[in-house]
Design an enzyme around this catalytic site. Structure first.
Site, PDB file in Angstrom:
ATOM      1  CB  THR A 130       6.310  17.160   2.201  1.00  7.01           C
ATOM      2  OG1 THR A 130       7.615  17.019   1.670  1.00  7.01           O
ATOM      3  CG2 THR A 130       6.451  17.811   3.566  1.00  7.01           C
ATOM      4  CG  ASP A 131       9.789  13.358   0.192  1.00  3.81           C
ATOM      5  OD1 ASP A 131       9.666  14.604   0.213  1.00  3.81           O
ATOM      6  OD2 ASP A 131      10.421  12.766  -0.703  1.00  3.81           O
ATOM      7  CD  GLU A 132      10.819  19.262   1.107  1.00  6.06           C
ATOM      8  OE1 GLU A 132      11.343  20.136   1.813  1.00  6.06           O
ATOM      9  OE2 GLU A 132      10.386  19.475  -0.042  1.00  6.06           O
ATOM     10  CE1 TYR A 157       5.931  22.850   2.791  1.00  4.14           C
ATOM     11  CE2 TYR A 157       7.790  21.403   2.300  1.00  4.14           C
ATOM     12  CZ  TYR A 157       6.440  21.696   2.216  1.00  4.14           C
ATOM     13  OH  TYR A 157       5.585  20.824   1.559  1.00  4.14           O
ATOM     14  CE  LYS A 161       2.660  19.849   4.570  1.00  2.83           C
ATOM     15  NZ  LYS A 161       1.273  20.256   4.187  1.00  2.83           N
TER      16      LYS A 161
END
Ligand code: NAD
Length: 349
Positions: A130-132, A157, A161
């Site tokens: 993810t870009d998060e 989260y 990741k």
């Protein structure tokens, strides 16, 4: 090319499974069937001779070893994860166990298999991320996440990741495992589990309930239609360079409030209310703790090196998504009964 897809009963994994099978690729779908899974997502391919399902948890090394031996995959596409930020705030342990320890376990099973096969050059371990992991951007429109942006995760989260991305990269540097990493912006589309913003808004609007917008609704996300993400993933796994990472995005930044208003406007046309607009149901609620202000993806690498571009605009994608939810009540209605779904989660103390 035979694909081993983890998390293929989830939202994005099932789009990958459906697209791969429709392109004539063999797929084995490995999924633990958590609350977020729905085997109906892959109903269209279950009778295909190209499709197989293995009910297994990626934390179970013995099960993974048997699956590798039984199916002999050329490629692993790893999507299985705990994926909901709000749930990670209430219960981070499942995120650590699946996203970090599960990825470690899968890496080790894949490495043992790859070594046993004589380290085939074509093998790929593709981690879908993810870009998060990059944290939060300032409002300056020129600021975007590139593949070189330093990691700065803020939620349990995104931290889980980021950890798994680091493990994957380390398995390439240390053991030579041919890995790929993709970091994608927020997805939306058919089969989106009804706990995420877009389906929540559509279904609460139709039910006549308040439409919850966190904080003042100014947080910006960069949206990508799920079928375009699946196409990008199949492009990367086929043509990407081992050891490289690719950002995936649709260049569709919207504030959450703009997004919710757009969904309301689409519903106003497709299923008009007796009086007023669905936007009248918008309700501002307490913000998510640590809510990142802005995500935006620079997807120029995947465009220039692999020739991938999204096929739909956000307007087309949202219109299709709303129509899909209007047409598929039999899919989403039972999922709303699953624990925590559609409820306000992740407020901490
Ligand atoms: P999802 O929650 O819809 O599906 C996850 C799937 O993984 C489910 O089918 C679940 O049963 C399975 N799973 C969970 N734990 C497992 C375990 N221990 N063993 C085996 N299977 C397990 O998730 P999604 O939205 O489809 O996301 C898929 C991947 O893409 C995730 O890795 C996520 O981090 C990443 N991603 C998601 C988005 C997004 O907007 N949804 C954006 C970028 C990246």
């Amino acid at each position: 090319m035979k694909l081993l897809v983890t998390g293929g009963a989830g939202f994005i994994g099932s789009a990958v499974v459906r697209q791969a099978v429709s392109r004539g690729q063999s797929v084995v779908n490995v999924d633990a069937l958590t609350y977020a899974a729905c085997l109906n997502n892959v109903e269209s391919v279950v009778t295909s001779p190209l499709y197989a399902f293995e009910h297994a948890n990626i934390q179970d090394r013995r099960a993974l070893d048997l699956i590798f031996a039984r199916h002999d995959p050329d490629v692993v596409m790893h999507l299985a994860a705990e994926s909901h930020v709000d749930r990670s705030i209430d219960g981070p342990d499942a995120f650590i166990r699946t996203n970090i320890l599960g990825t470690f376990n899968l890496l080790e099973a894949a490495r043992a298999y790859w070594v046993r096969k004589g380290k085939p050059e074509h093998f790929r371990f593709h981690h879908i991320s993810t870009d998060e992991v990059f944290g939060s951007l300032p409002s300056d429109p020129a600021a975007k996440f590139t593949e070189d942006t330093p990691y700065d995760p803020r939620s349990p989260y995104s931290a889980s990741k980021a950890s798994s991305d680091h493990l994957v990269r380390a398995w390439h540097e240390t053991y030579g495992l041919p890995v790929l990493i993709t970091n994608c912006s927020n997805n939306y589309g058919p089969y989106h589990f009804p706990e995420k913003l877009i389906p929540v808004v559509i279904l609460k609007a139709l039910a006549g309930e308040p439409l919850p917008v966190y904080g003042d609704g100014s947080n910006i996300r960069d949206w990508l239609y799920v079928e375009d993400h699946a196409d990008a993933l199949l492009t990367v796994v086929k043509n990407g360079t081992a050891g490289r990472s690719y950002n995936i995005g649709g260049d569709n930044e919207r504030t959450n409030l703009e997004l919710v208003k757009t969904l309301c406007a689409i519903l106003d046309v497709k299923q008009p209310k007796a009086s007023g607009s669905y936007a009248d149901q918008i309700t501002f609620v307490a913000d998510r703790p640590g809510h990142d202000a802005r995500y935006a993806i620079d997807a120029s690498r995947i465009g220039s090196e692999l020739g991938w571009t999204p096929s739909v605009t956000i307007e087309q994608g949202l219109e299709r998504t709303v129509q899909w939810f209007l047409d598929n009540e039999a899919w989403w209605r039972p999922l709303q009964l699953r624990e925590g779904t559609g409820m306000r989660l992740g407020r901490t103390g």
